[in-house]
Scaffold this motif. Sequence first.
Motif, short mmCIF file in Angstrom:
data_model
loop_
_atom_site.label_atom_id
_atom_site.label_comp_id
_atom_site.label_asym_id
_atom_site.label_seq_id
_atom_site.Cartn_x
_atom_site.Cartn_y
_atom_site.Cartn_z
N ALA A 68 0.84 -1.20 0.00
CA ALA A 68 0.00 0.00 0.00
C ALA A 68 0.87 1.25 0.00
CB ALA A 68 -0.93 0.00 1.21
N GLY B 248 0.85 3.50 -3.10
CA GLY B 248 0.33 4.83 -2.78
C GLY B 248 1.29 5.93 -3.20
N MET C 6 0.46 8.65 -5.93
CA MET C 6 0.48 10.07 -5.58
C MET C 6 1.36 10.83 -6.56
SD MET C 6 0.62 10.15 -1.42
CE MET C 6 0.52 11.95 -1.30
N TRP D 79 1.52 17.54 -0.68
CA TRP D 79 1.99 16.97 0.58
C TRP D 79 3.41 17.40 0.91
CZ3 TRP D 79 -0.65 14.23 4.37
CH2 TRP D 79 -2.03 14.12 4.10
N THR E 231 10.56 8.05 2.14
CA THR E 231 9.35 7.54 2.78
C THR E 231 9.41 6.03 2.90
OG1 THR E 231 8.14 9.38 1.82
CG2 THR E 231 6.84 7.58 2.72
N LEU F 285 11.72 5.16 5.62
CA LEU F 285 11.10 5.37 6.92
C LEU F 285 10.26 4.16 7.32
CD1 LEU F 285 10.29 7.02 9.39
CD2 LEU F 285 8.67 8.30 7.96
N VAL G 50 -6.89 18.14 5.22
CA VAL G 50 -6.58 16.78 5.66
C VAL G 50 -5.08 16.66 5.97
CG1 VAL G 50 -6.57 14.35 5.01
CG2 VAL G 50 -8.51 15.78 4.40
N ARG G 51 -4.28 17.25 5.11
CA ARG G 51 -2.84 17.20 5.36
C ARG G 51 -2.48 17.94 6.65
NH1 ARG G 51 1.94 20.69 2.63
NH2 ARG G 51 3.58 19.89 4.00
N THR H 196 -3.31 15.89 9.64
CA THR H 196 -2.37 14.78 9.77
C THR H 196 -1.08 15.26 10.44
OG1 THR H 196 -3.24 13.78 7.74
CG2 THR H 196 -1.07 13.02 8.49
N ALA I 265 7.75 13.71 6.88
CA ALA I 265 8.01 12.36 6.37
C ALA I 265 6.98 11.38 6.93
CB ALA I 265 9.42 11.93 6.75
N LEU I 266 6.70 11.51 8.24
CA LEU I 266 5.68 10.64 8.84
C LEU I 266 4.32 10.89 8.22
CD1 LEU I 266 6.81 11.07 12.57
CD2 LEU I 266 6.82 8.89 11.31
N ALA I 267 4.03 12.15 7.93
CA ALA I 267 2.74 12.51 7.31
C ALA I 267 2.62 11.91 5.92
CB ALA I 267 2.59 14.02 7.26
N LEU I 268 3.70 12.00 5.15
CA LEU I 268 3.67 11.45 3.80
C LEU I 268 3.51 9.94 3.82
CD1 LEU I 268 3.78 11.90 0.79
CD2 LEU I 268 6.27 12.02 0.90
N LEU I 269 4.20 9.30 4.77
CA LEU I 269 4.05 7.84 4.90
C LEU I 269 2.60 7.49 5.24
CD1 LEU I 269 5.06 4.94 5.14
CD2 LEU I 269 5.82 5.45 7.47
N ARG J 220 -0.09 9.23 4.64
CA ARG J 220 -0.93 9.52 3.49
C ARG J 220 -0.79 8.47 2.40
NH1 ARG J 220 -5.24 11.93 1.90
NH2 ARG J 220 -5.21 12.67 -0.25
N ALA J 221 0.46 8.11 2.11
CA ALA J 221 0.70 7.13 1.06
C ALA J 221 0.02 5.80 1.40
CB ALA J 221 2.20 6.92 0.85
N THR J 222 0.08 5.42 2.68
CA THR J 222 -0.52 4.16 3.09
C THR J 222 -2.04 4.20 2.91
OG1 THR J 222 1.22 3.83 4.71
CG2 THR J 222 -0.79 2.55 5.01
N TYR K 9 -3.92 6.37 1.16
CA TYR K 9 -4.28 6.56 -0.25
C TYR K 9 -4.04 5.28 -1.03
CZ TYR K 9 -4.59 8.90 -4.83
OH TYR K 9 -4.94 9.28 -6.10
N GLY K 10 -2.93 4.62 -0.75
CA GLY K 10 -2.61 3.37 -1.42
C GLY K 10 -3.65 2.30 -1.16
N LEU K 11 -4.09 2.19 0.09
CA LEU K 11 -5.12 1.19 0.42
C LEU K 11 -6.42 1.51 -0.31
CD1 LEU K 11 -4.56 0.76 4.26
CD2 LEU K 11 -4.28 -1.01 2.51
#
Lengths: 220, 220
Positions: free
Chosen positions: A175, A179, A183, A192, A206, A209, B143-144, B147, B168-172, B174-176, B178-180
Amino acid sequence: MAKLKTERGTDKAVSARGYHHGNLRRALLEAALELAQQHGPERVSVREAARQIGVSPAAPFRHFPNRRALMTALAEEAGERLRIEVRKSMGGRERSPLQRLRLLGRGYLQWAMRHPSHFKIVSARDQIDLEGSIALRASIGEVRALTEQMLTEAQQQGQVDAAHRVPALALLSRATVYGLARMHQDGHLGQWGVAAGEEAVAMTDTLDLLIALMRRGPAV
Amino acid sequence: MAKLKTERGTDKAVSARGYHHGNLRRALLEAALELAQQHGPERVSVREAARQIGVSPAAPFRHFPNRRALMTALAEEAGERLRIEVRKSMGGRERSPLQRLRLLGRGYLQWAMRHPSHFKIVSARDQIDLEGSIALRASIGEVRALTEQMLTEAQQQGQVDAAHRVPALALLSRATVYGLARMHQDGHLGQWGVAAGEEAVAMTDTLDLLIALMRRGPAV
DNA sequence: ACCTGAACACCGTTCAAGT
DNA sequence: ACCTGAACACCGTTCAAGT
């Protein structure tokens, strides 16, 4: 000099005029890819591909039952390339499983960034027939198998906490990588906080991380 | 009983025939949404929307310069609903920041699953004009911001290791998420070992796993 | 101010007919 | 066996003309 052969094994030169084209299927795939690279996969038109090849608008339907089948064939080729790229980037067993998982993800992300049209095609679910394509499912399946294998080995070697289920860790990894690639493709990274030109480092950072969070900290 | 007023403030009943429709813009958005729900956003046609409303094929272009503008307006409404849903699901300050981040993600995922057409529209980048829409960018921006705020507070309270950068934590995160949501929409979850009907639990479990990995383990 | 009618340049797809 | 030509039912968009 080795004789060039067409797929049917005849020696007839491909550039000769007047024949029934010889390999229209291949030509269609190439023309469609070029169109996808120019304006995006959603604007690939069967008629335009036929036009560029110099063939009638009805001719393509002798080789592909419909537009979707053309796009699916294109996605199968792209999926195969992605699979090969991912395999290559992982390296061999001299590396640790978690390191290899990281390289797998990195290979995926880099491929998606370097070949945006190909990535767009494999991920353009509304344009292709994923269920109907065993080839495409096989390519994706191998990436999944590799992901789960690396995570299993990482747990066995104590790199990742064995308390978490491997399929769950695999889905999280997938994911995240999917993701990020999405993105990037959908133009959301800027929103972002990723500066223009910094996409590549932001994406791999990312991923790093996530790998760092998965890595078991110093034993308590 | 309060007088119902049209947007222009006249009292004329909307159901009367023979007028110049009164609120074609609204009607077009509703017809387009219905078409998107039926066959997916990529198959929304301006002509078909006009036909269903009973208006000429040229009429819509008085209200939207082109098809993309129609789709973007639809995406703006969807993005606003998503923003509201996410805000609501987070709850208030009685909860811990990391818990609120988890609820934010959960709200996003649930909204994407319950309103697949709306989610498809907001994420159909090739059909909408994200750059041109301040409204849509504002919804995503909030939303960002939420987060990053939750992650900052989580670090301040020691829930998350302060060694990692918040963006970096926020992007991770979000990616997770959004990816799901994308994997669900693109029909990829089955390929990753999620049984039919188990999508919702798999997605929230994956989110929970990320939150668990982010949570700082027992102090060394 | 808002909508219609007709037109233009496109699509995907089918099908009889040609080589 | 493979391709053409013509046709059908669609698109998005423009523009003069109508109310």
